[in-house]
Write a protein that holds these residues in place. Structure first.
Motif, PDB file in Angstrom:
ATOM      1  N   TYR A  21       0.839  -1.194   0.000  1.00  0.00           N
ATOM      2  CA  TYR A  21       0.000   0.000   0.000  1.00  0.00           C
ATOM      3  C   TYR A  21       0.881   1.253   0.000  1.00  0.00           C
ATOM      4  N   LEU A  22       0.485   2.232  -0.821  1.00  0.00           N
ATOM      5  CA  LEU A  22       1.208   3.504  -0.817  1.00  0.00           C
ATOM      6  C   LEU A  22       0.837   4.329   0.408  1.00  0.00           C
ATOM      7  N   TRP A  23      -0.413   4.189   0.852  1.00  0.00           N
ATOM      8  CA  TRP A  23      -0.864   4.972   1.996  1.00  0.00           C
ATOM      9  C   TRP A  23      -0.118   4.534   3.258  1.00  0.00           C
ATOM     10  N   PRO A  24       0.447   5.487   4.015  1.00  0.00           N
ATOM     11  CA  PRO A  24       1.157   5.135   5.249  1.00  0.00           C
ATOM     12  C   PRO A  24       0.172   4.853   6.380  1.00  0.00           C
ATOM     13  N   ASP A  25       0.170   3.655   6.919  1.00  0.00           N
ATOM     14  CA  ASP A  25      -0.826   3.289   7.922  1.00  0.00           C
ATOM     15  C   ASP A  25      -0.388   3.601   9.341  1.00  0.00           C
ATOM     16  N   ARG A  26       0.861   4.012   9.545  1.00  0.00           N
ATOM     17  CA  ARG A  26       1.336   4.373  10.884  1.00  0.00           C
ATOM     18  C   ARG A  26       1.558   5.886  10.942  1.00  0.00           C
ATOM     19  N   LEU A  27       0.730   6.549  11.731  1.00  0.00           N
ATOM     20  CA  LEU A  27       0.775   8.005  11.868  1.00  0.00           C
ATOM     21  C   LEU A  27       0.882   8.315  13.360  1.00  0.00           C
ATOM     22  N   PRO A  28       2.073   8.270  13.916  1.00  0.00           N
ATOM     23  CA  PRO A  28       2.234   8.263  15.378  1.00  0.00           C
ATOM     24  C   PRO A  28       1.843   9.541  16.094  1.00  0.00           C
ATOM     25  N   ILE A  29       1.893  10.716  15.406  1.00  0.00           N
ATOM     26  CA  ILE A  29       1.586  11.965  16.114  1.00  0.00           C
ATOM     27  C   ILE A  29       0.405  12.712  15.508  1.00  0.00           C
ATOM     28  N   ILE A  30      -0.298  12.116  14.571  1.00  0.00           N
ATOM     29  CA  ILE A  30      -1.383  12.839  13.905  1.00  0.00           C
ATOM     30  C   ILE A  30      -2.538  13.071  14.875  1.00  0.00           C
ATOM     31  N   ARG A  31      -3.103  14.280  14.808  1.00  0.00           N
ATOM     32  CA  ARG A  31      -4.243  14.647  15.634  1.00  0.00           C
ATOM     33  C   ARG A  31      -5.503  14.868  14.813  1.00  0.00           C
ATOM     34  N   HIS A  32      -5.345  15.427  13.608  1.00  0.00           N
ATOM     35  CA  HIS A  32      -6.505  15.754  12.776  1.00  0.00           C
ATOM     36  C   HIS A  32      -6.281  15.194  11.370  1.00  0.00           C
ATOM     37  N   LEU A  33      -7.217  14.367  10.921  1.00  0.00           N
ATOM     38  CA  LEU A  33      -7.125  13.763   9.596  1.00  0.00           C
ATOM     39  C   LEU A  33      -8.434  13.984   8.855  1.00  0.00           C
ATOM     40  N   SER A  34      -8.365  14.733   7.731  1.00  0.00           N
ATOM     41  CA  SER A  34      -9.501  14.907   6.826  1.00  0.00           C
ATOM     42  C   SER A  34      -9.070  14.376   5.471  1.00  0.00           C
ATOM     43  N   ILE A  35      -9.811  13.420   4.951  1.00  0.00           N
ATOM     44  CA  ILE A  35      -9.433  12.822   3.672  1.00  0.00           C
ATOM     45  C   ILE A  35     -10.640  12.792   2.753  1.00  0.00           C
ATOM     46  N   HIS A  36     -10.462  13.316   1.547  1.00  0.00           N
ATOM     47  CA  HIS A  36     -11.516  13.366   0.539  1.00  0.00           C
ATOM     48  C   HIS A  36     -11.136  12.401  -0.573  1.00  0.00           C
ATOM     49  N   ILE A  37     -11.966  11.369  -0.788  1.00  0.00           N
ATOM     50  CA  ILE A  37     -11.664  10.320  -1.755  1.00  0.00           C
ATOM     51  C   ILE A  37     -12.222  10.699  -3.121  1.00  0.00           C
ATOM     52  N   MET A  38     -11.356  10.715  -4.140  1.00  0.00           N
ATOM     53  CA  MET A  38     -11.760  11.043  -5.506  1.00  0.00           C
ATOM     54  C   MET A  38     -11.902   9.761  -6.314  1.00  0.00           C
ATOM     55  N   GLY A  39     -13.009   9.636  -7.052  1.00  0.00           N
ATOM     56  CA  GLY A  39     -13.218   8.453  -7.866  1.00  0.00           C
ATOM     57  C   GLY A  39     -14.453   8.607  -8.723  1.00  0.00           C
ATOM     58  N   ASN A  40     -14.956   7.485  -9.254  1.00  0.00           N
ATOM     59  CA  ASN A  40     -16.214   7.497 -10.011  1.00  0.00           C
ATOM     60  C   ASN A  40     -16.984   6.221  -9.724  1.00  0.00           C
ATOM     61  N   ARG A  41     -18.093   6.027 -10.404  1.00  0.00           N
ATOM     62  CA  ARG A  41     -18.978   4.907 -10.099  1.00  0.00           C
ATOM     63  C   ARG A  41     -18.317   3.560 -10.347  1.00  0.00           C
ATOM     64  N   ASN A  42     -17.303   3.527 -11.203  1.00  0.00           N
ATOM     65  CA  ASN A  42     -16.640   2.261 -11.521  1.00  0.00           C
ATOM     66  C   ASN A  42     -15.455   1.972 -10.600  1.00  0.00           C
ATOM     67  N   THR A  43     -15.197   2.877  -9.668  1.00  0.00           N
ATOM     68  CA  THR A  43     -14.047   2.706  -8.786  1.00  0.00           C
ATOM     69  C   THR A  43     -14.333   1.627  -7.744  1.00  0.00           C
ATOM     70  N   MET A  44     -13.428   0.668  -7.632  1.00  0.00           N
ATOM     71  CA  MET A  44     -13.562  -0.353  -6.606  1.00  0.00           C
ATOM     72  C   MET A  44     -13.321   0.277  -5.234  1.00  0.00           C
ATOM     73  N   VAL A  45     -14.138  -0.090  -4.253  1.00  0.00           N
ATOM     74  CA  VAL A  45     -14.031   0.505  -2.925  1.00  0.00           C
ATOM     75  C   VAL A  45     -12.691   0.111  -2.297  1.00  0.00           C
ATOM     76  N   PRO A  46     -11.844   1.096  -1.983  1.00  0.00           N
ATOM     77  CA  PRO A  46     -10.524   0.782  -1.422  1.00  0.00           C
ATOM     78  C   PRO A  46     -10.554   0.670   0.100  1.00  0.00           C
ATOM     79  N   GLN A  47      -9.426   0.307   0.672  1.00  0.00           N
ATOM     80  CA  GLN A  47      -9.256   0.281   2.115  1.00  0.00           C
ATOM     81  C   GLN A  47      -8.337   1.424   2.539  1.00  0.00           C
ATOM     82  N   LEU A  48      -8.717   2.106   3.597  1.00  0.00           N
ATOM     83  CA  LEU A  48      -7.856   3.114   4.204  1.00  0.00           C
ATOM     84  C   LEU A  48      -7.419   2.561   5.556  1.00  0.00           C
ATOM     85  N   LYS A  49      -6.174   2.133   5.640  1.00  0.00           N
ATOM     86  CA  LYS A  49      -5.695   1.492   6.861  1.00  0.00           C
ATOM     87  C   LYS A  49      -5.169   2.527   7.852  1.00  0.00           C
TER      88      LYS A  49
END
Length: 516
Positions: free
Chosen positions: A182-210
């Motif tokens: 996975y490119l997404w880093p799943d270990r964020l030891p000091i993060i306090r605020h996380l806002s993530i906006h997922i871009m895609g379309n109707r054919n996009t397979m639902v991903p996992q955000l670890k």
């Protein structure tokens, strides 16, 4: 004359300003001490529109003169906020290279300090007030893919993220076919605020955000396309995050994510269409507040969303700490809640003290049945927003109601008469009420005012009504009832507000004044 000139105070040059003071001025210019985010009043609905892709104040200030350049280089905190806003459709090779260069420069000059990262593509948010998902064209997908070097640079600094507000394409959250990771880093030891906006379309397979390691996370906001947020494995349970006070998400709802909520968490669920049930049966969700929000305003197949969500929560979760519940539907959708499922949900031994029903079209008799299930209720908000639309939505023959633009069938004369009865078992502890009316006729107005008077003065009840907020678009019997309304407003118990738009109607509605 010469003596007068010599006594005149010397004009201070900008070069005489002490470095410490300049650093403070620079920090204000770079917004280091200001709240960060997608630049929105309501994170879910109103992204800030700006034409500048890069807002890199520290870099601009460092080019003013050599002295300022030296001061800025000696102050890493001024480089600790990387902010890029613009349109995904405007990206080209030159702009992507510039973003990569300046991001690398900021990451280096901020040394090892915690980072605030803001990456916002404003054309991937809906332009209207709802949360309708923007479908990306293949061309925009290609531009997002071309932005991958910048994403990788940012992901490489994940251990330093303190606050992250980012738009990412769903494809990036899938396994990299070349590295098989996975490119997404799943270990964020000091993060306090996380806002993530997922871009895609109707054919996009639902991903996992670890999210494997987020011990300091205080707020988690996910918008855009569906994503399964998984703390550890795909179906594994996770420990509650004691610091998580806000969680907002759309798309995929799974048990492991809701298990992250602690006893201080206020959770908002928006337009969830994907349901994932864990392998361990019922899961404990420790959230104290739950807001179920649907923005869908078209299509018969969408009207059962709220009912399905309540059914899913009833079957798969226990909510031992839940004290505040809000159900909010879009305007112009009729009968979106199946009352029986709502009652079943409330029978799960919930000790609700705060309840909001917004644009929920159920009968006043059903509302009274619901209130009978909530003996601890102290705060109640009900009503339907004002709209400029003239299309009829509700037909109701109950006294005091009329077809559109009349009021929700919840707010009837019989409802207020029942609440005014001192011998009624309906919500005996109420201290604060919020009501939103479209059109108050004479019968409903009299019953409404009578209920306030009865609740205010009757001492046999365990609590006395202290505050009532009324949002009204029109009162057909205003001439006759003006004095009564005016007396209650002067007495401080009634806050009466005329509204002419749904935005004004919604602002502050269900935001409680009386704290117990």
């Amino acid at each position: 004359m010469s003596q007068g000139i010599s006594n005149f105070p010397r004009v201070v040059s900008i070069h005489d300003i002490p470095p410490e003071l300049l650093q403070h001025i620079f920090s204000l210019s770079c917004d280091i001490r200001l709240p960060s985010g997608f630049g929105v009043t309501d994170t879910l609905r109103h992204p800030l529109r700006t034409s500048h892709l890069n807002q890199l104040s520290a870099l601009t200030l460092s080019h003013v003169c050599r002295r300022w350049h030296k001061i800025l280089l000696s102050c890493p905190i001024l480089w600790s906020k990387v902010e890029m806003r613009g349109c995904l459709g405007d990206l080209d090779e030159r702009k992507i290279e510039a973003c990569w260069f300046y991001t690398k420069l900021y990451l280096e000059r901020s040394k090892a300090l915690p980072l605030t990262i803001i990456l916002e593509f404003v054309d991937t948010f809906s332009e209207d007030d709802g949360d309708n998902i923007v479908q990306l064209s293949e061309d925009l997908h290609q531009k997002a893919q071309a932005f991958l070097p910048v994403y990788k640079l940012l992901f490489g600094s994940a251990s330093r993220w303190r606050s992250l507000h980012i738009c990412v394409p769903a494809r990036i959250l899938h396994v990299d076919p070349f590295s098989e990771r996975y490119l997404w880093p799943d270990r964020l030891p000091i993060i306090r605020h996380l806002s993530i906006h997922i871009m895609g379309n109707r054919n996009t397979m639902v991903p996992q955000l670890k999210l494997r390691e987020v011990p300091q996370l205080q707020s988690l906001i996910q918008t855009g396309h569906e994503v399964f947020i998984v703390p550890e494995g795909f179906l594994l349970a996770a420990e509650p995050l004691e610091s998580l006070h806000t969680a907002v998400f759309t798309g995929g709802l799974n048990q492991s994510f809701l298990h992250l909520a602690s006893s201080i968490t206020s959770m908002t669920i928006c337009d969830v269409q994907c349901w994932l049930t864990g392998r361990y049966g019922s899961t404990v969700c420790l959230a104290k507040a739950l807001h179920l929000f649907s923005s869908y305003s078209e299509g018969v197949e969408r009207t059962g969303w709220m009912s399905d969500t309540l059914d899913y929560l009833t079957r798969n979760f226990t909510l031992p700490n839940l004290v505040e519940l809000c159900l909010e539907m879009p305007l112009n959708v009729h009968q979106c809640v199946l009352v029986q499922r709502f009652k079943t949900f409330l029978k799960r031994k919930l000790s609700l003290t705060h309840l909001s029903l917004i644009n929920v079209f159920i009968s006043s008799a059903d509302v009274l049945d619901i209130l009978a299930l909530l003996p601890s209720l102290t705060h109640l908000a009900m009503g339907s927003m004002h709209s400029d639309s003239e299309e009829p939505v509700v037909q109701d023959d109950e006294k005091g109601l009329s077809p559109w633009p009349g009021d929700s069938p919840m707010l009837s004369q019989s409802f207020f008469d029942a609440l005014a009865d001192p011998n009624s078992a309906k919500a005996p502890r109420l201290v604060e009420l919020h009501f939103g009316f479209r059109d108050l006729d004479a019968d409903v107005s009299s019953a409404f005012l009578g209920m306030i008077e009865a609740r205010r003065i009757h001492r046999s009840q365990r609590s006395t009504l202290q505050y009532v907020q009324a949002r009204v678009n029109y009162v057909s019997a205003w001439g006759r009832l003006y004095r009564q309304f005016d007396e209650m407003c002067e007495g401080g118990i009634l806050d009466f507000d005329w509204v002419t738009s749904s935005a004004k109607w919604r602002s502050g509605f269900g935001v409680w004044k009386i704290k117990l």
